[in-house]
Structure formats: C-alpha cells, structure tokens
Motif scaffolding. Structure first.
Motif, PDB file in Angstrom:
ATOM      1  N   TYR A 318       5.624  -1.264  -1.609  1.00 25.81           N
ATOM      2  CA  TYR A 318       6.107  -2.387  -2.268  1.00 25.81           C
ATOM      3  C   TYR A 318       7.295  -2.762  -2.617  1.00 25.81           C
ATOM      4  CZ  TYR A 318       5.810  -7.340  -3.862  1.00 25.81           C
ATOM      5  OH  TYR A 318       6.839  -8.044  -3.773  1.00 25.81           O
ATOM      6  N   GLU A 319       6.954  -2.090  -4.424  1.00 22.90           N
ATOM      7  CA  GLU A 319       8.614  -2.053  -5.252  1.00 22.90           C
ATOM      8  C   GLU A 319       9.372  -1.438  -4.615  1.00 22.90           C
ATOM      9  OE1 GLU A 319       7.631  -3.517  -8.504  1.00 22.90           O
ATOM     10  OE2 GLU A 319       5.763  -3.131  -8.947  1.00 22.90           O
ATOM     11  N   TYR A 320       9.510  -0.002  -3.837  1.00 21.83           N
ATOM     12  CA  TYR A 320      10.362   0.548  -3.636  1.00 21.83           C
ATOM     13  C   TYR A 320      11.484  -0.854  -2.715  1.00 21.83           C
ATOM     14  CZ  TYR A 320       9.361   5.066  -5.247  1.00 21.83           C
ATOM     15  OH  TYR A 320       9.628   6.637  -5.983  1.00 21.83           O
ATOM     16  N   ALA A 359       6.656  -6.809   2.669  1.00 22.76           N
ATOM     17  CA  ALA A 359       6.167  -7.934   1.913  1.00 22.76           C
ATOM     18  C   ALA A 359       7.436  -7.360   1.089  1.00 22.76           C
ATOM     19  CB  ALA A 359       4.458  -7.808   1.363  1.00 22.76           C
ATOM     20  N   GLY A 360       7.285  -6.649   0.128  1.00 23.60           N
ATOM     21  CA  GLY A 360       8.960  -5.833  -0.065  1.00 23.60           C
ATOM     22  C   GLY A 360      10.078  -6.266  -0.041  1.00 23.60           C
ATOM     23  N   ARG A 361       9.862  -5.930   1.282  1.00 21.70           N
ATOM     24  CA  ARG A 361      11.531  -5.813   1.598  1.00 21.70           C
ATOM     25  C   ARG A 361      11.624  -7.414   1.601  1.00 21.70           C
ATOM     26  NH1 ARG A 361      10.857  -4.721   6.737  1.00 21.70           N
ATOM     27  NH2 ARG A 361      11.204  -2.577   5.822  1.00 21.70           N
ATOM     28  N   ARG A 362       9.944  -8.454   1.768  1.00 25.42           N
ATOM     29  CA  ARG A 362      10.878  -9.859   1.806  1.00 25.42           C
ATOM     30  C   ARG A 362      10.926 -10.080   0.780  1.00 25.42           C
ATOM     31  NH1 ARG A 362       6.509 -11.479   6.016  1.00 25.42           N
ATOM     32  NH2 ARG A 362       7.082 -13.279   6.032  1.00 25.42           N
ATOM     33  N   SER A 363      10.537  -9.730  -0.757  1.00 21.01           N
ATOM     34  CA  SER A 363      10.420 -10.242  -2.497  1.00 21.01           C
ATOM     35  C   SER A 363       9.288 -11.331  -1.976  1.00 21.01           C
ATOM     36  CB  SER A 363      11.702 -11.365  -2.615  1.00 21.01           C
ATOM     37  OG  SER A 363      12.392  -9.633  -2.587  1.00 21.01           O
ATOM     38  N   LEU A 364       7.971 -10.973  -1.350  1.00 20.70           N
ATOM     39  CA  LEU A 364       7.271 -12.245  -1.412  1.00 20.70           C
ATOM     40  C   LEU A 364       6.334 -11.429  -2.708  1.00 20.70           C
ATOM     41  CD1 LEU A 364       6.019 -11.180   1.903  1.00 20.70           C
ATOM     42  CD2 LEU A 364       6.904 -13.984   1.525  1.00 20.70           C
ATOM     43  N   ASP A 365       5.632 -12.763  -3.546  1.00 27.25           N
ATOM     44  CA  ASP A 365       4.732 -12.570  -4.638  1.00 27.25           C
ATOM     45  C   ASP A 365       3.368 -11.989  -4.773  1.00 27.25           C
ATOM     46  OD1 ASP A 365       3.315 -12.506  -6.933  1.00 27.25           O
ATOM     47  OD2 ASP A 365       4.274 -14.631  -7.031  1.00 27.25           O
ATOM     48  N   ILE A 366       3.338 -10.017  -5.017  1.00 25.62           N
ATOM     49  CA  ILE A 366       2.102  -9.607  -4.600  1.00 25.62           C
ATOM     50  C   ILE A 366       1.224  -9.576  -4.783  1.00 25.62           C
ATOM     51  CG2 ILE A 366       2.848  -7.793  -6.570  1.00 25.62           C
ATOM     52  CD1 ILE A 366       1.634  -7.037  -2.338  1.00 25.62           C
ATOM     53  N   GLU A 367       1.233 -10.428  -6.031  1.00 23.34           N
ATOM     54  CA  GLU A 367      -0.281 -11.248  -6.906  1.00 23.34           C
ATOM     55  C   GLU A 367      -0.936 -11.655  -6.259  1.00 23.34           C
ATOM     56  OE1 GLU A 367      -1.325  -9.245  -8.574  1.00 23.34           O
ATOM     57  OE2 GLU A 367      -0.121  -7.746  -9.382  1.00 23.34           O
ATOM     58  N   PHE A 370      -2.772 -10.822  -3.012  1.00 25.49           N
ATOM     59  CA  PHE A 370      -3.884 -10.378  -2.776  1.00 25.49           C
ATOM     60  C   PHE A 370      -4.837 -11.742  -2.773  1.00 25.49           C
ATOM     61  CE2 PHE A 370      -2.262  -6.440  -4.722  1.00 25.49           C
ATOM     62  CZ  PHE A 370      -2.861  -5.904  -3.339  1.00 25.49           C
ATOM     63  N   ALA A 371      -3.985 -12.446  -4.353  1.00 25.43           N
ATOM     64  CA  ALA A 371      -5.598 -13.509  -4.446  1.00 25.43           C
ATOM     65  C   ALA A 371      -6.065 -14.807  -3.080  1.00 25.43           C
ATOM     66  CB  ALA A 371      -4.161 -14.252  -5.759  1.00 25.43           C
ATOM     67  N   GLU A 372      -5.091 -14.920  -1.908  1.00 19.48           N
ATOM     68  CA  GLU A 372      -5.404 -15.910  -1.274  1.00 19.48           C
ATOM     69  C   GLU A 372      -5.475 -14.438  -0.229  1.00 19.48           C
ATOM     70  OE1 GLU A 372      -0.927 -17.488   0.100  1.00 19.48           O
ATOM     71  OE2 GLU A 372      -1.184 -18.925  -2.254  1.00 19.48           O
ATOM     72  N   HIS A 373      -5.947 -13.195   0.028  1.00 20.49           N
ATOM     73  CA  HIS A 373      -6.370 -12.831   0.681  1.00 20.49           C
ATOM     74  C   HIS A 373      -5.746 -12.591   2.294  1.00 20.49           C
ATOM     75  CE1 HIS A 373      -9.964 -11.654  -1.170  1.00 20.49           C
ATOM     76  NE2 HIS A 373      -9.858 -12.950  -1.969  1.00 20.49           N
ATOM     77  N   ASN A 374      -4.064 -13.125   1.686  1.00 16.48           N
ATOM     78  CA  ASN A 374      -3.009 -12.879   2.906  1.00 16.48           C
ATOM     79  C   ASN A 374      -3.156 -11.533   4.266  1.00 16.48           C
ATOM     80  OD1 ASN A 374       0.261 -12.465   4.110  1.00 16.48           O
ATOM     81  ND2 ASN A 374      -0.706 -15.089   3.268  1.00 16.48           N
ATOM     82  N   SER A 375      -2.815 -11.742   4.943  1.00 13.52           N
ATOM     83  CA  SER A 375      -2.742 -10.841   5.843  1.00 13.52           C
ATOM     84  C   SER A 375      -2.066  -9.881   5.898  1.00 13.52           C
ATOM     85  CB  SER A 375      -2.447 -11.075   7.320  1.00 13.52           C
ATOM     86  OG  SER A 375      -1.008 -11.766   7.271  1.00 13.52           O
ATOM     87  N   SER A 376      -1.242 -10.008   4.856  1.00 12.19           N
ATOM     88  CA  SER A 376       0.230  -8.889   4.867  1.00 12.19           C
ATOM     89  C   SER A 376      -0.786  -8.015   3.863  1.00 12.19           C
ATOM     90  CB  SER A 376       1.572  -9.640   3.750  1.00 12.19           C
ATOM     91  OG  SER A 376       1.629 -10.422   4.777  1.00 12.19           O
ATOM     92  N   VAL A 377      -0.940  -8.445   3.094  1.00 13.78           N
ATOM     93  CA  VAL A 377      -2.107  -7.222   1.930  1.00 13.78           C
ATOM     94  C   VAL A 377      -3.571  -6.954   2.605  1.00 13.78           C
ATOM     95  CG1 VAL A 377      -0.405  -7.651   0.485  1.00 13.78           C
ATOM     96  CG2 VAL A 377      -2.938  -8.635   0.618  1.00 13.78           C
ATOM     97  N   ARG A 378      -3.837  -7.853   3.561  1.00 13.73           N
ATOM     98  CA  ARG A 378      -6.091  -6.965   3.848  1.00 13.73           C
ATOM     99  C   ARG A 378      -5.619  -5.615   3.997  1.00 13.73           C
ATOM    100  NH1 ARG A 378      -6.789 -10.829   8.140  1.00 13.73           N
ATOM    101  NH2 ARG A 378      -6.043 -12.780   6.798  1.00 13.73           N
ATOM    102  N   ASN A 379      -5.073  -4.850   5.472  1.00 17.01           N
ATOM    103  CA  ASN A 379      -5.288  -3.706   4.928  1.00 17.01           C
ATOM    104  C   ASN A 379      -5.389  -2.970   4.089  1.00 17.01           C
ATOM    105  OD1 ASN A 379      -5.709  -2.089   8.305  1.00 17.01           O
ATOM    106  ND2 ASN A 379      -3.488  -3.835   8.313  1.00 17.01           N
ATOM    107  N   TRP A 380      -4.529  -3.157   2.738  1.00 12.61           N
ATOM    108  CA  TRP A 380      -4.212  -2.578   1.509  1.00 12.61           C
ATOM    109  C   TRP A 380      -5.586  -3.028   0.645  1.00 12.61           C
ATOM    110  CZ3 TRP A 380       1.011  -4.394  -1.150  1.00 12.61           C
ATOM    111  CH2 TRP A 380       0.953  -3.154  -2.456  1.00 12.61           C
ATOM    112  N   GLN A 381      -5.831  -4.209   0.945  1.00 12.98           N
ATOM    113  CA  GLN A 381      -7.359  -4.603   0.119  1.00 12.98           C
ATOM    114  C   GLN A 381      -8.601  -3.948  -0.003  1.00 12.98           C
ATOM    115  OE1 GLN A 381      -6.435  -8.967   0.117  1.00 12.98           O
ATOM    116  NE2 GLN A 381      -6.269  -9.160  -1.658  1.00 12.98           N
TER     117      GLN A 381
END
Length: 387
Positions: A318-320, A359-367, A370-381
C-alpha cells in the motif's frame, strides 16, 4: 562515449584535498589505453563533520580507457581499483554512474520497462519467486494459481533444471497468460558457468519460440557470476532479471545501490533488484535515489524495470503504491507462501497485496478502510486476524 562518475570520499583529518585529487587523477589515467587521453575532474570539500569529506566528479571517454579491449572486467577495475590506495583516504563510495552519450559498448536492456507491454492492469505489478521446494513438488498448480491471481512476473529459483522441466514449466505458465495479462518467466542462472550458458542458449533457440505469448528470461546475480559473464549472457538477447541484496564492493570502493543499478541498466538488466527496502526508505527519499537512474527519461538507453524487494506485505505494498507512480515490480515471496502451497491460501494472499496496491494507487485512507471493514482491505484484515 562519455561516462560520468561521482565519488564520495572520507579523508584523514590531516590530509590535503589537492594532493589526493591529483593522486586519484594519476590512478585513473593509469588505466587509459590512449596516452593522449585526459579526464575532466571537479571536486568540493566538506569539513563540517568530524572527518573531512571530498565529493569528486569525473568525466572520461571510455574508448580511451580500454572498454573495447577489456570489456566489463576492465570497467570494474577502473571504477574501484587502484586509484584510491592513498592511506589518507579512509573510505570511498561510488555514488553515481551515468552515461552522457549512448554507445554500443552498453547495449541496455532487451525489453526493460516494456517487459509487460500490453498489460491492462497498471503498475506496480506483482512479481513472485517460487522456492525450489515448491517448484519441485507442485510447479504446475502453484504457477497457474499465481498467474490466475494476477501475478505477472514469476521466477523459478530452482537450480540446474533439465530440458524437460524447463519446457513443461514454461508451457504451464503460457497456458494461463493472455494478451491483456502478459507474463514473464525467469529461470535461475546463478549456478555453474556451463549451466548458465546452456540455459540461455536453450531459451533463445528453443524455449522462447515454443511459448511466444510468455517472455522467458534468466535470473542472475552479476556480483556472484561476474560482470564478464553478465556481458556474455546479454549478447544472447534474452531478458535478464539482475539481483543483488548488498552494495557492491570493488577493491577499496563500495558502490551505492543507485550507481550499481545504473551500471546494470547500461549493461542490459531488464529487471533490476532494488533490495532490502523499507517504509522509512520511502520517506527519506532513498528509494527514488536508487530507482530514478533506471526510469529517468534522460537515460541514453532503454529504461529498466525496478523490482522493489524486502518482504512486501500488504501494508508495505500500500505504501509503495501510494508513493511510486512509475512502472515498478513489487517482488515478494515469503508473504505469499506463508500459509503453505494450498491454492486458496496463495490466492487470498496475492489478492490481499493486489487490493492494497489498488488502495494505495487511489490514495485511499487505509486506516478508515480498516475501521469500516471495507471490501478493499477485507482479505488483508482476515490474514492479519489469523496471526
């Protein structure tokens, strides 16, 4: 062909900069093959630190320094050899290597940044090396799973693969590749010289024509194999994934990762490993110092594709992706196979990294994601919760 070199020297406190610069000049001129050749040198000193430092810039015409006769072996001797033997020089780092004009002495990459030309997914792309054990036990399933999951560069870390294994492994990958999802496959050539030569010849004459929809290349460490070997293997016009995990020492001289990457680009590295990176490296700007020589539009030759390594977990990916907009590879192995070779585990882990990249490419707020259990990070969580 004009080559510019920049050196950073740490000196003894009692040293005299003018004398040392003259000594370095004499040492460099000792390598010339044309007795009339000269070099342009400029320097500046910095005495604000405990040990005085000297920044030295050198321009020289390589045709007058034996490049045609000695090849890359002579070049390496020139870059870090006997020119810095004066005991008043405590340490030397070759900080920059750049060509000011193009020349056939340096062929540049075969494909370089165009390695995945035609890909419908934007960079950064995912590159996964397959461990020797995994390749031996279940290459077919593992490689097909990786390609289906979206991995576009696969490296077989196996040593001394026979002709049958080369063919069947390449065919398995080729059957999954598509026009919009091109794949590059690299076989390990950091082995015996005889095997490396046979491998590159096999790829060039037999294997690549059999699987035209996949780019086949070799993986090698120029430090381990030697720059003359690298120079010879490049002449086969087979793409090379060049890697090393350390700065390169040559005599008393160390090379910065930036200088090393620049030289490998000039010599023909299609993919150049930028190793042992971290998130702090991104924030300090040292990542760009290493990769910009590979991507810079002022490059006299074709750009190489940087492979950013160092255990690329989803958060790192994500950071990269949020920091780097250039065409690069995220090269990672351990996070992909941490759950074993089971197909579902590999797919979930690749998917988690790819979602983090998006998510990183689109500069989404990663935290917030996570807090919203968004589908973009579900596998990651889910993967983090398993630990």
């Amino acid at each position: 062909m004009t080559l510019r070199l920049e050196y950073d020297l740490v000196l003894d406190p009692s040293s005299h900069a003018d004398r040392l610069v003259a000594a370095v000049r004499a040492g460099l001129l000792a390598h010339r093959t044309d007795s009339r050749a000269e070099i342009d040198m400029a320097y500046r000193t910095n005495t604000s630190q405990d040990d005085p430092r000297l920044s030295l810039s050198v321009n020289l015409d390589l045709t007058s320094f034996g490049m045609a006769e000695r090849g890359s072996a002579g070049l390496v001797a020139l870059l870090g050899g006997t020119s810095f033997r004066d005991p008043a020089i405590r340490s030397v780092t070759l900080s920059a290597f750049s060509l000011l004009s193009n020349d056939t002495f340096f062929p540049g990459p075969v494909r370089g940044a165009d390695l995945l030309d035609g890909s419908t997914s934007p960079a950064p792309w995912l590159s996964v090396p397959v461990p020797k054990t995994a390749a031996r036990q279940s290459w077919d399933e593992v490689s097909r799973t990786l390609v289906r999951a979206g991995v576009q560069v696969i490296t077989d870390l196996s040593l001394n693969v026979n002709d049958y294994e080369l063919t069947t492994r390449a065919v398995a990958v080729a059957e999954e590749a598509t026009a919009g999802r091109p794949v590059a496959l690299f076989f390990n050539a950091t082995s015996r010289l005889e095997y490396a030569v046979q491998l590159v010849e096999k790829i060039a004459t037999t294997l690549q024509p059999q699987v035209p929809n996949v780019t086949i290349g070799i993986r090698m460490c120029p430090v381990a194999m030697g720059f003359s070997v690298f120079e010879y293997l490049r002449a086969w016009n087979v793409p090379i994934f060049a890697y090393t995990l350390t700065s390169y020492p040559s005599g008393r001289t160390s090379w910065s990762q930036s200088a090393y990457a620049s030289m490998i680009n000039a010599m023909g590295g299609d993919v150049v490993n930028i190793g042992l990176l971290s998130i702090p490296a991104l924030r300090r700007g040292t990542l760009y110092e290493a990769i910009m020589p590979l991507l810079n539009s002022r490059n006299t030759g074709k750009a190489s594709l940087p492979a950013l390594t160092g255990g690329v977990e989803p958060r790192v990916a994500y950071e990269y992706a949020s920091a780097v907009s250039d065409p690069v590879l995220l090269h990672t192995m351990t996070p992909i196979f941490r759950g074993g070779l089971e197909r579902r585990s590999i797919r979930r882990r690749v998917k988690a990294i790819r979602e983090a990249v998006e998510a990183g490419r689109r500069s989404l707020d990663i935290e917030r994601l996570f807090a919203e259990h968004n589908s973009s990070v579900r596998n990651w969580q889910e993967l983090e919760e398993e630990r």
